[in-house]
Design an enzyme around this catalytic site. Structure first.
Site, PDB file in Angstrom:
ATOM      1  N   HIS A   1    -111.291  69.814 -48.189  1.00 31.59           N
ATOM      2  CA  HIS A   1    -110.529  68.366 -47.888  1.00 31.59           C
ATOM      3  C   HIS A   1    -110.751  67.802 -46.553  1.00 31.59           C
ATOM      4  O   HIS A   1    -110.170  66.651 -46.386  1.00 31.59           O
ATOM      5  CB  HIS A   1    -109.250  68.658 -48.003  1.00 31.59           C
ATOM      6  CG  HIS A   1    -108.887  69.082 -49.596  1.00 31.59           C
ATOM      7  ND1 HIS A   1    -109.179  68.198 -50.594  1.00 31.59           N
ATOM      8  CD2 HIS A   1    -108.310  69.968 -50.170  1.00 31.59           C
ATOM      9  CE1 HIS A   1    -108.623  68.640 -51.702  1.00 31.59           C
ATOM     10  NE2 HIS A   1    -108.031  69.998 -51.413  1.00 31.59           N
TER      11      HIS A   1
ATOM     12  N   GLU B   1    -104.970  77.861 -58.408  1.00 31.22           N
ATOM     13  CA  GLU B   1    -104.128  76.908 -58.126  1.00 31.22           C
ATOM     14  C   GLU B   1    -104.290  76.000 -59.354  1.00 31.22           C
ATOM     15  O   GLU B   1    -103.884  74.651 -59.257  1.00 31.22           O
ATOM     16  CB  GLU B   1    -104.794  76.210 -56.996  1.00 31.22           C
ATOM     17  CG  GLU B   1    -106.335  75.908 -56.857  1.00 31.22           C
ATOM     18  CD  GLU B   1    -106.772  75.476 -55.695  1.00 31.22           C
ATOM     19  OE1 GLU B   1    -105.633  74.995 -54.480  1.00 31.22           O
ATOM     20  OE2 GLU B   1    -107.897  75.337 -55.238  1.00 31.22           O
TER      21      GLU B   1
ATOM     22  N   ASP C   1    -101.988  72.268 -55.104  1.00 32.28           N
ATOM     23  CA  ASP C   1    -102.422  71.935 -56.394  1.00 32.28           C
ATOM     24  C   ASP C   1    -101.725  72.843 -57.332  1.00 32.28           C
ATOM     25  O   ASP C   1    -101.877  72.152 -58.568  1.00 32.28           O
ATOM     26  CB  ASP C   1    -103.974  72.459 -56.069  1.00 32.28           C
ATOM     27  CG  ASP C   1    -104.704  71.470 -55.690  1.00 32.28           C
ATOM     28  OD1 ASP C   1    -104.429  70.406 -55.479  1.00 32.28           O
ATOM     29  OD2 ASP C   1    -105.813  71.689 -54.843  1.00 32.28           O
TER      30      ASP C   1
END
Length: 266
Positions: free
Chosen positions: A58, A162, A188
């Protein structure tokens, strides 16, 4: 095939701060880094953290920044871990060739995916990782021949749980030889279970999912970690986890400025 792993290795290397603290049960503290800068890597490494997770999933971090961050972090006696953007073989190889002390792989859903990650993370005869770079040995303070001997046993392979499927299959995932840690991705996971982020914390299904992940790690003799928002939560969660990562550089900067500006304007 049975072989030594990061949990069972007898190899000792003082440079591997995170692995050493995990093996001693010392509850290492990490953080995420999403800003691709050597100076950011150095600044965060000097805070007292035991490891820094370089967020190539990310964060604003490309190959050059990834290599530079690993070198800067390792030089200051802190363990660089790379959260890769996916489980592809070439991505894993590229990350480990920086000299990272481990990888974190997001959104793993089943044991077959975990087995493929382990295969890509280890040199033959235990895997299919190729050798061709002089760089990885440097961050381990080893020669290349020494690194080739130690890497299979000392590099940490962390699997993020996740998703709903990941929780459903977590026992099989944690049982895969060469998986060293299952790591809870709470945001997530909440999105997968409920369609919103963050979890409120009082949802029974969320609590049950966390308990199942921890139980799978314990049953299979694997370390368990998670991300938390602050030091208070990190302290509270110590009885349940072997390691936590406390927020990240971007959030830490924002939180400090917001709090101090609120005081200044009050």
């Amino acid at each position: 095939m049975s072989y030594p792993t990061a949990q069972t290795t007898t190899i000792e290397n003082p440079r591997l701060r995170l692995l050493n603290k995990l093996k001693r049960g010392e509850y290492p503290l990490l953080t995420f880094m999403g800003i691709g800068s050597v100076r950011m890597a150095q600044i965060v490494a000097l805070t007292g953290v035991d490891g820094i997770i370089i967020d190539c999933e990310h964060g604003n971090i490309g190959d050059d920044a990834m290599h530079n961050a690993v070198a800067a972090i390792a030089a200051l006696g802190v363990s660089p871990i790379i959260r890769i953007r996916g489980p592809a073989h070439d991505i894993i190889k590229r990350a480990l060739d920086t000299g990272a002390h481990g990888i974190m792989v997001p959104q793993i859903n089943n044991a077959e995916e975990a087995r493929q990650i382990v295969q890509s993370s280890k040199f033959p005869p235990y895997g299919v990782r190729g050798q061709g770079s002089a760089f990885p040995a440097i961050a381990h303070n080893l020669t290349t021949p020494e690194y080739m001997v130690s890497a299979n046993e000392t590099i940490l392979t962390m699997i993020q749980i996740e998703t709903r499927a990941g929780v459903e299959n977590v026992d099989e995932i944690a049982a895969v030889p060469g998986v060293d840690m299952v790591f809870v991705g709470p945001n997530d996971l909440a999105q997968s279970l409920f369609g919103y982020v963050p979890a409120r914390g009082d949802e029974p299904e969320f609590g049950a999912a966390i308990d199942k992940i921890i139980a799978a790690g314990r049953k299979n003799g694997k370390w368990v970690g998670r991300m938390v928002n602050n030091g208070t939560v990190a302290k509270q969660e110590r009885p349940r986890y072997d390691m936590v990562a406390i927020t990240g550089d971007t959030k830490a900067i924002q939180n400090w400025y917001i709090a101090e500006l609120d005081i200044a304007r009050s």
